[in-house]
Write an enzyme that holds these catalytic residues in place. Structure first.
Site, short mmCIF file in Angstrom:
data_model
loop_
_atom_site.label_atom_id
_atom_site.label_comp_id
_atom_site.label_asym_id
_atom_site.label_seq_id
_atom_site.Cartn_x
_atom_site.Cartn_y
_atom_site.Cartn_z
CG ASP A 153 36.04 35.87 33.82
OD1 ASP A 153 35.15 35.00 33.71
OD2 ASP A 153 37.22 35.67 33.53
CB SER A 154 36.34 32.66 37.04
OG SER A 154 36.73 32.49 35.70
CB CYS A 172 32.39 34.01 34.64
SG CYS A 172 32.90 32.33 34.91
CD GLU A 187 44.37 31.79 33.09
OE1 GLU A 187 45.19 32.05 33.98
OE2 GLU A 187 43.35 32.49 32.86
N1 DGL Z 1 35.60 32.32 32.95
C1 DGL Z 1 35.33 30.91 32.77
C2 DGL Z 1 34.16 30.74 31.79
O1 DGL Z 1 33.89 31.60 30.98
C3 DGL Z 1 36.55 30.18 32.24
C4 DGL Z 1 37.66 30.06 33.22
C5 DGL Z 1 37.29 29.26 34.46
O2 DGL Z 1 37.09 28.03 34.36
O3 DGL Z 1 37.20 29.88 35.52
O4 DGL Z 1 33.51 29.73 31.84
#
Ligand code: DGL
Length: 283
Positions: free
Chosen positions: A21-22, A84, A163
């Protein structure tokens, strides 16, 4: 007989599942994977140092995702879950071409979950700017049901609110009102009967969203169906890990204290040891 990849060699059943994930938000998906697949070892990578991906240009998200996929594939995971939504939306097809390990994204399982929940086939998608711009959810929904009516809403305020740990406060409620009001409270009633949470962070806002939209609108996310899809794939290929002692390792590109702090804010619990990595690895 061990399964084998079309470009890679034999794959070990007891190899971990890679989850990317990001940042910290993908832990919502990891949690569900652990619940549905208790014998599987997991290796989680969060690019917290470069979060959020949502507002970034697609080309940049593709580059970051490529780096993460290379890092995970070097660790010999048997399957990668691209947790993500933004990365899945703009980079899944590209990294599938490039990486010799099977990759499952969250968009298609999310679309399937929304269609299964919707009786009128009128679906609202809440997601980041990047995901909305890509049109990936609209494509996935229309691939499964070309008659479906889809409304999308980019929600740039929500990730920072989550967050900051403010998921239950007035700020969260006002932002949710702003984003979903037009879809769920039209003059002729709601335009959608199902809301799909197309972002890793939004399940944490589920109580507020549920409260704002009321009982007539169902709220679904992709974590449960993604974990189910992973399970189905592993079962079909005889790739489920044997019962034993699964190991879970967490890696972040930020300093580990930041990652643990955000994870604690999000999930209210302390994480096991988190390790710091650098992406791209050779840089
Ligand atoms: N993980 C991103 C998503 O699911 C959300 C957080 C981000 O913008 O990095 O789109």
């Amino acid at each position: 007989m061990p399964a084998s990849g079309d470009r890679g060699g034999p794959v070990r059943r007891d190899a971990p599942i890679g989850v990317f994930d990001s940042g910290v938000g993908g832990l919502t998906v990891l949690k569900e994977l652990r619940r549905q697949l208790p014998n599987e070892s997991m290796l989680y990578l969060g690019d917290e140092a470069r979060m959020p991906y949502g507002p970034r240009p697609a080309e940049e998200v593709r580059r970051f995702t490529r780096e993460a996929m290379r890092w995970l594939s070097a660790r010999e995971v048997k399957l990668i879950v691209l947790a993500c939504n933004t990365a899945t939306s703009v980079a899944l097809e590209m990294v599938r071409e490039e990486i010799p390990i099977p990759i499952l994204g969250v968009v298609r399982p999310g679309a399937a979950a929304a269609l299964a929940a919707s009786s009128k086939r009128a679906i609202g998608v809440l997601a980041t700017d990047g995901t909305v711009r890509s049109g990936a959810y609209v494509r996935a929904l229309k691939d499964l049901d070309p008659f479906v009516d889809v409304r999308q809403q980019a929600c740039p305020k929500l990730v920072p609110i989550v967050e900051a740990g403010e998921f239950a406060g007035p700020k969260a409620r006002a932002a949710v009102e702003e984003y979903v009001g037009w879809m769920t409270r039209g003059p002729d009633g709601p335009l959608v009967d199902t809301l799909l949470l197309g972002c890793t962070h939004y399940p944490l806002l589920r109580p507020v969203i549920g409260d704002v939209v009321g009982p007539a609108v169902r709220v679904v996310d992709s974590a449960t169906t993604t974990a189910f899809a992973v399970r189905e794939v592993l079962v079909s290929h005889g790739m489920l890990a044997a019962p034993g002692r699964p190991e879970h390792r967490l890696f972040t590109t930020s300093d580990t204290a930041t990652f643990r702090r955000v994870a604690r804010t999000l999930f209210g619990e302390d994480l096991p040891a988190v390790e710091e990595v650098r992406l791209p690895e050779a840089a």
